[in-house]
Design an enzyme around this catalytic site. Structure first.
Site, PDB file in Angstrom:
ATOM      1  N   ALA A 197       3.217  -3.603  -6.474  1.00 32.78           N
ATOM      2  CA  ALA A 197       3.586  -4.980  -6.822  1.00 32.78           C
ATOM      3  C   ALA A 197       4.542  -4.962  -7.988  1.00 32.78           C
ATOM      4  CB  ALA A 197       2.348  -5.793  -7.180  1.00 32.78           C
ATOM      5  N   ASP A 198       5.393  -5.969  -8.038  1.00 32.68           N
ATOM      6  CA  ASP A 198       6.247  -6.156  -9.209  1.00 32.68           C
ATOM      7  C   ASP A 198       5.588  -7.102 -10.192  1.00 32.68           C
ATOM      8  OD1 ASP A 198       8.996  -4.740  -8.740  1.00 32.68           O
ATOM      9  OD2 ASP A 198       8.314  -5.481  -6.814  1.00 32.68           O
ATOM     10  N   ALA A 199       4.787  -8.029  -9.676  1.00 32.96           N
ATOM     11  CA  ALA A 199       4.051  -8.943 -10.549  1.00 32.96           C
ATOM     12  C   ALA A 199       2.884  -9.542  -9.771  1.00 32.96           C
ATOM     13  CB  ALA A 199       4.969 -10.059 -11.053  1.00 32.96           C
TER      14      ALA A 199
END
Lengths: 289, 289
Positions: A197-199
């Site tokens: 995930a990036d965020a």
């Protein structure tokens, strides 16, 4: 490091399409440490002001990537709390704090890798999308590789799936590379879906490379678990709206131009929490609900 | 037409990646008509036997494409029912029947186009996947083009979306071309999802270019209607299992080879009936349920 070199390093962070959010977060801390050590300043107060401005800038250089914001803001808090009066002392403490934050991030990722290996142990065929440095390391350390199989996507437009395919081949982990469009078909041959995930947003939804939400929908339809491996540093702050999705250069699609036809190249999509079976962070597997 | 030329035409049907199921069905009937007219035969009985064998072969040359099977089998029934005793008469009647079947198919597609234009009239932004000759004609005839917008995918691996983008540009129909992976993101900007089909299965599920099932899932998640435009000739026969999906050349993905990494290149996926809001055939819109 002068102001010109600092600008160049910040631009590198902004333009980097190769590294994920965790790695870029740590790179931002390396930039912060170098700025603390070498940026010209007349006094401790001047230096502190310049570093706080830098922290604010690093925080939003990649708005879809929560670790940059979180690391920069933690570093900023420590700068604000600092009572050092000599510039040389401030240089040393601020640089050390930045490197400690990067190290803590590295340790958290190590723990995520270990917990991910435990979580996926019962499953044979793993389907993934895009390239995550955390998951790359999971695949690298997977025991009994010959009895596993990874289904991975090209991940258009930049085909970072090719990099992962080359690594899996080198580690003799059997794999199948597919077009992103075949996710719905090949998810039916997988036992578990796994992404980085990036965020992570406040409501539990997951920001990751475009196509992740399609894999999550397809995994849900096929009734296989969909896990997200990401340290807590990837939690997006709760005090603001989710970031606007990052739009990249149309030329990356390699399409000819046609009058009246726009090219859409949005890097990240958002997967609703409802489709996430569990979030694997440094504390272990957090089952949804 | 000798046996060698007939073989070449059948191979062209098998290898054609450009034309959809309707067009290839009609092309199969053109092959059938030419075979009826020109294949060498000693007697009406010989000719009839050769044409029945040809019908059986045309029926399964593209197992994912129902129109080929349906047209070939209808032509075969007419051959079997024929009471003609002179080879010349059989040539004429069999060729005429094949051309009539092709014409009926063309008329059905015309009616599907008209009903599709009625169905989508209330919607401004249309999202689609892959290239359908039926939908291409729908876009061509769309009134008030400047007030519409088409979101279309590259459609890897052969990027037939580029062909559609060029046509839409020429017709001044505003459009946005996206990677297949961005379907989940861009469906949120669309008012209706619209695709063609290669086959409709007995349970109402839809066989179409890989990625169609992802668009259907995303449309369902975004609560916009998902319509399929296809004449009834695309209904797969109910007496056998659905076809095995067609697997195409790995080289089409343009990926380097890596030891131990297979390339998946399956052309068609299946969208469950539950995700289809309505099927638009020559009789009009058939709402699901």
């Amino acid at each position: 490091m002068n102001e010109y070199e600092l600008r160049a390093r910040i631009e590198q962070l902004r333009e980097d399409r190769r590294r994920g959010a965790s790695e870029l977060g740590r790179e931002a801390m390396a930039v912060a440490a170098d700025a603390a050590r070498y940026l010209p300043a007349e006094s401790a107060a001047d230096l502190s002001a310049a570093l706080i401005t830098l922290a604010d800038e690093l925080a939003v250089v990649r708005p879809s990537m929560a670790p940059l914001y979180n690391l920069a803001m933690r570093w900023r808090q420590q700068l604000k709390a600092s009572v050092v009066t000599k510039a040389e002392d401030l240089r040393e403490s601020a640089a050390e704090q930045a490197m400690e934050l990067a190290n803590a991030s590295r340790l958290a990722v190590e723990q995520v890798i270990a917990h991910t290996l435990e979580t996926i142990a019962p499953y044979r065929v793993i389907i993934t999308h895009s390239l995550s440095s955390t998951l790359t390391e999971v695949f690298h350390r997977l025991p009994d590789k010959a009895n596993h199989h990874v289904i991975l996507t090209e991940s258009r437009p930049l085909n970072e799936g090719h990099q992962l395919a080359a690594l899996l081949s080198g580690w003799q982990l059997p794999a199948t590379l597919i077009t992103d469009a075949q996710l719905g078909l090949f998810v039916q041959r997988a036992d578990v879906a796994l992404v980085g995930a990036d965020a992570l947003l406040a409501d539990g939804s997951v920001v990751n490379k475009s196509g992740t939400s399609l894999l999550a929908l397809a995994a849900h339809e096929s009734k296989i678990p969909f896990y997200v491996s990401a340290e807590t540093l990837k939690q997006h702050r709760t005090d603001t709206a989710p970031p606007e999705p990052e739009v990249m250069a149309p030329a990356e699609l390699g399409a000819p131009g046609w009058p009246g036809v726009d090219i859409g190249n949005v890097y990240f999509d958002t997967t609703p929490a409802r489709l996430v079976s569990g979030w694997i962070n440094e504390h272990g597997l957090q089952q949804r609900g």
